[in-house]
Design an enzyme around this catalytic site. Structure first.
Site, mmCIF file in Angstrom:
data_model
loop_
_atom_site.group_PDB
_atom_site.id
_atom_site.type_symbol
_atom_site.label_atom_id
_atom_site.label_comp_id
_atom_site.label_asym_id
_atom_site.label_seq_id
_atom_site.Cartn_x
_atom_site.Cartn_y
_atom_site.Cartn_z
ATOM 1 N N ASP A 186 27.888 30.108 47.944
ATOM 2 C CA ASP A 186 26.748 30.506 48.821
ATOM 3 C C ASP A 186 26.333 31.840 48.883
ATOM 4 O O ASP A 186 25.839 32.559 49.860
ATOM 5 C CB ASP A 186 27.086 30.030 50.217
ATOM 6 C CG ASP A 186 28.476 30.317 50.728
ATOM 7 O OD1 ASP A 186 28.882 31.167 50.163
ATOM 8 O OD2 ASP A 186 28.750 29.474 51.413
ATOM 9 N N GLU B 281 31.286 23.674 44.861
ATOM 10 C CA GLU B 281 31.401 23.718 46.349
ATOM 11 C C GLU B 281 29.951 23.477 47.085
ATOM 12 O O GLU B 281 29.536 24.355 47.908
ATOM 13 C CB GLU B 281 31.910 25.086 46.934
ATOM 14 C CG GLU B 281 32.669 25.071 48.286
ATOM 15 C CD GLU B 281 33.330 26.364 48.726
ATOM 16 O OE1 GLU B 281 32.385 27.405 48.647
ATOM 17 O OE2 GLU B 281 34.213 26.378 49.133
ATOM 18 N N GLU C 194 24.639 32.961 53.965
ATOM 19 C CA GLU C 194 25.221 32.059 53.200
ATOM 20 C C GLU C 194 24.458 30.398 53.502
ATOM 21 O O GLU C 194 24.374 29.824 52.515
ATOM 22 C CB GLU C 194 26.900 31.879 53.244
ATOM 23 C CG GLU C 194 27.574 32.891 52.701
ATOM 24 C CD GLU C 194 27.583 34.149 53.678
ATOM 25 O OE1 GLU C 194 26.979 34.187 54.749
ATOM 26 O OE2 GLU C 194 28.346 35.080 53.110
ATOM 27 N N HIS D 43 36.103 39.326 59.365
ATOM 28 C CA HIS D 43 35.306 40.382 58.585
ATOM 29 C C HIS D 43 33.888 40.009 58.580
ATOM 30 O O HIS D 43 32.908 40.396 57.666
ATOM 31 C CB HIS D 43 35.657 40.585 57.332
ATOM 32 C CG HIS D 43 35.595 39.602 56.170
ATOM 33 N ND1 HIS D 43 36.243 38.858 56.029
ATOM 34 C CD2 HIS D 43 34.632 39.142 55.479
ATOM 35 C CE1 HIS D 43 36.190 37.886 55.062
ATOM 36 N NE2 HIS D 43 35.060 38.193 54.849
ATOM 37 N N ARG E 195 29.916 38.946 58.064
ATOM 38 C CA ARG E 195 28.853 39.772 58.482
ATOM 39 C C ARG E 195 28.074 39.396 59.731
ATOM 40 O O ARG E 195 27.763 40.333 60.464
ATOM 41 C CB ARG E 195 27.766 39.716 57.411
ATOM 42 C CG ARG E 195 26.325 40.292 57.174
ATOM 43 C CD ARG E 195 25.672 39.967 56.156
ATOM 44 N NE ARG E 195 26.121 40.029 54.899
ATOM 45 C CZ ARG E 195 26.116 41.319 54.034
ATOM 46 N NH1 ARG E 195 24.996 41.968 54.442
ATOM 47 N NH2 ARG E 195 26.435 41.301 52.908
ATOM 48 N N HIS F 238 39.672 44.174 55.687
ATOM 49 C CA HIS F 238 38.486 43.819 54.410
ATOM 50 C C HIS F 238 37.813 45.074 54.210
ATOM 51 O O HIS F 238 37.704 46.162 54.795
ATOM 52 C CB HIS F 238 37.147 43.050 55.108
ATOM 53 C CG HIS F 238 36.272 42.276 54.140
ATOM 54 N ND1 HIS F 238 35.247 43.095 53.460
ATOM 55 C CD2 HIS F 238 36.520 41.198 53.547
ATOM 56 C CE1 HIS F 238 34.633 42.094 52.763
ATOM 57 N NE2 HIS F 238 35.339 41.079 52.526
#
Ligand code: UDP
Length: 329
Positions: free
Chosen positions: A85, A107, A121, A181, A183, A213
């Protein structure tokens, strides 16, 4: 010829078992590294094509734009496989669609039905489903989501991330592995880091380890974690060894939730929603607010025993099923 694309660490981890299985069987493929995580450049597998993403005011725009402008990657390509994604996966699928090249989506079918969580995503994966010909789902829940959306050619194969774990030895220790981490969490990352550090201060007998990260917006807050062992991102095999031998996990990652369930480790998921719903309440609990962390650690993660529970995300054979399918189709 099949083109397999990836641009980020988790995508590479998840396509690698398919690439290795194809290689074992002598199947032909090319690979396209979209360059979204440049630190992946020292990959074990040398990609057939590497993209350098142009600079621009908006990183997501730049990724999509750079991929759409890369014409030559589709020379002699008859099928494209994208994973998951990311904006790289979305842009490559869109470019293939513009050339009427069929897309297989690895996936496929994960949903939170909130387009801002995870961001971007949730939009990317729904958009890929809309144009893909073949949907390779990790679970029956994911397949059901796609059926509801009217998609065809849906196959449940398990998650390829688990194919790495078949020979891993599981033990326990006082280690707690933390990864945070995402977004959509960046504006609150300081509060989460402070909550994790409070935990580490309070539970001195536990060894909190946080591979930080590379995103500078995450890294700049490492100073809020004086009681936590902050380490560089680990190679996947090393990271899996740490997961397999820890007491429990605190994470906002998707892949880590799947790996934790396979290794039977309790996982506190620091998110408002998870699309990995199958493991919820057995292998994982949602932690929506930093102030809930303490209670979840004390009343669940340090007490629960998962040794007799079955992992809902697959059995570590996904890439074999996928290669059988590709051969058949
Ligand atoms: N991972 C790793 N090294 C680390 C931390 C994580 O190899 O130091 C792996 C982890 O095993 C999992 C993947 O990276 O397979 C998860 O990546 P990330 O959290 O970036 O993304 P997501 O799974 O949420 O897409």
């Amino acid at each position: 010829m099949l083109l397999i694309t990836y641009g980020t660490r988790p995508e590479y981890i998840k396509v690698l078992p398919v690439i290795e299985e194809m290689k074992k069987r002598g199947m032909l493929y090319k690979t396209f590294f979209t360059g979204q995580h440049t630190d992946l450049l020292g990959l074990a597998e040398k990609p057939s094509h590497i993209l350098s993403i142009s600079d621009g005011p908006n990183r997501l725009d730049s990724i999509v734009q750079s991929i759409l402008n890369k014409e030559e990657i589709f020379d002699d390509i008859t099928n494209v496989m994208v994973q998951g994604d990311t904006s790289s996966a979305f842009a490559t699928a869109l470019a293939a669609f513009h050339r009427r090249i069929p897309v297989s989506h690895l996936e496929a079918g994960l949903r939170t039905y909130d387009k801002y969580s995870p961001y971007p995503e949730e939009f990317n994966r729904a958009a890929i489903s809309a144009l893909a010909e073949i949907h390779l789902c990790p679970t029956h829940t994911a397949a059901k989501n796609l059926k509801k959306e009217g998609r065809k050619n849906i196959f449940v194969v398990g998650n390829t991330v688990l194919d790495h774990l078949n020979d891993v030895k599981v033990s326990t220790s006082n280690k707690v592995i933390v990864t945070l981490h995402r977004r959509e969490k960046l504006d609150q990352i300081q509060i989460w880091f402070e909550a994790v550090n409070n935990l580490a201060q309070k539970h001195k007998h536990l060894d909190f380890i946080l591979p930080i990260h590379p995103n500078p917006e995450v890294k700049k807050h490492a100073n809020l974690l004086p009681d936590v062992r902050v380490v560089d991102p680990m190679g996947h095999a090393d990271f899996i060894r740490e997961l397999a031998s820890c007491a429990f996990i605190i994470t906002d990652s998707g892949g880590v939730q799947e790996e934790a369930a396979f290794l039977k480790k309790p996982c506190i998921v620091c998110r408002d929603f998870t699309e990995r719903v199958e493991g919820l309440d057995t292998f994982s609990l949602l932690c929506k607010e930093p102030r809930q962390l303490q209670g979840l650690v004390e009343h669940w993660a340090t007490k629960v025993d998962l040794s007799d529970k079955k992992c809902p995300y697959g059995n570590g054979q996904a890439s074999q099923y996928i290669c059988n399918l590709i051969n058949k189709i």
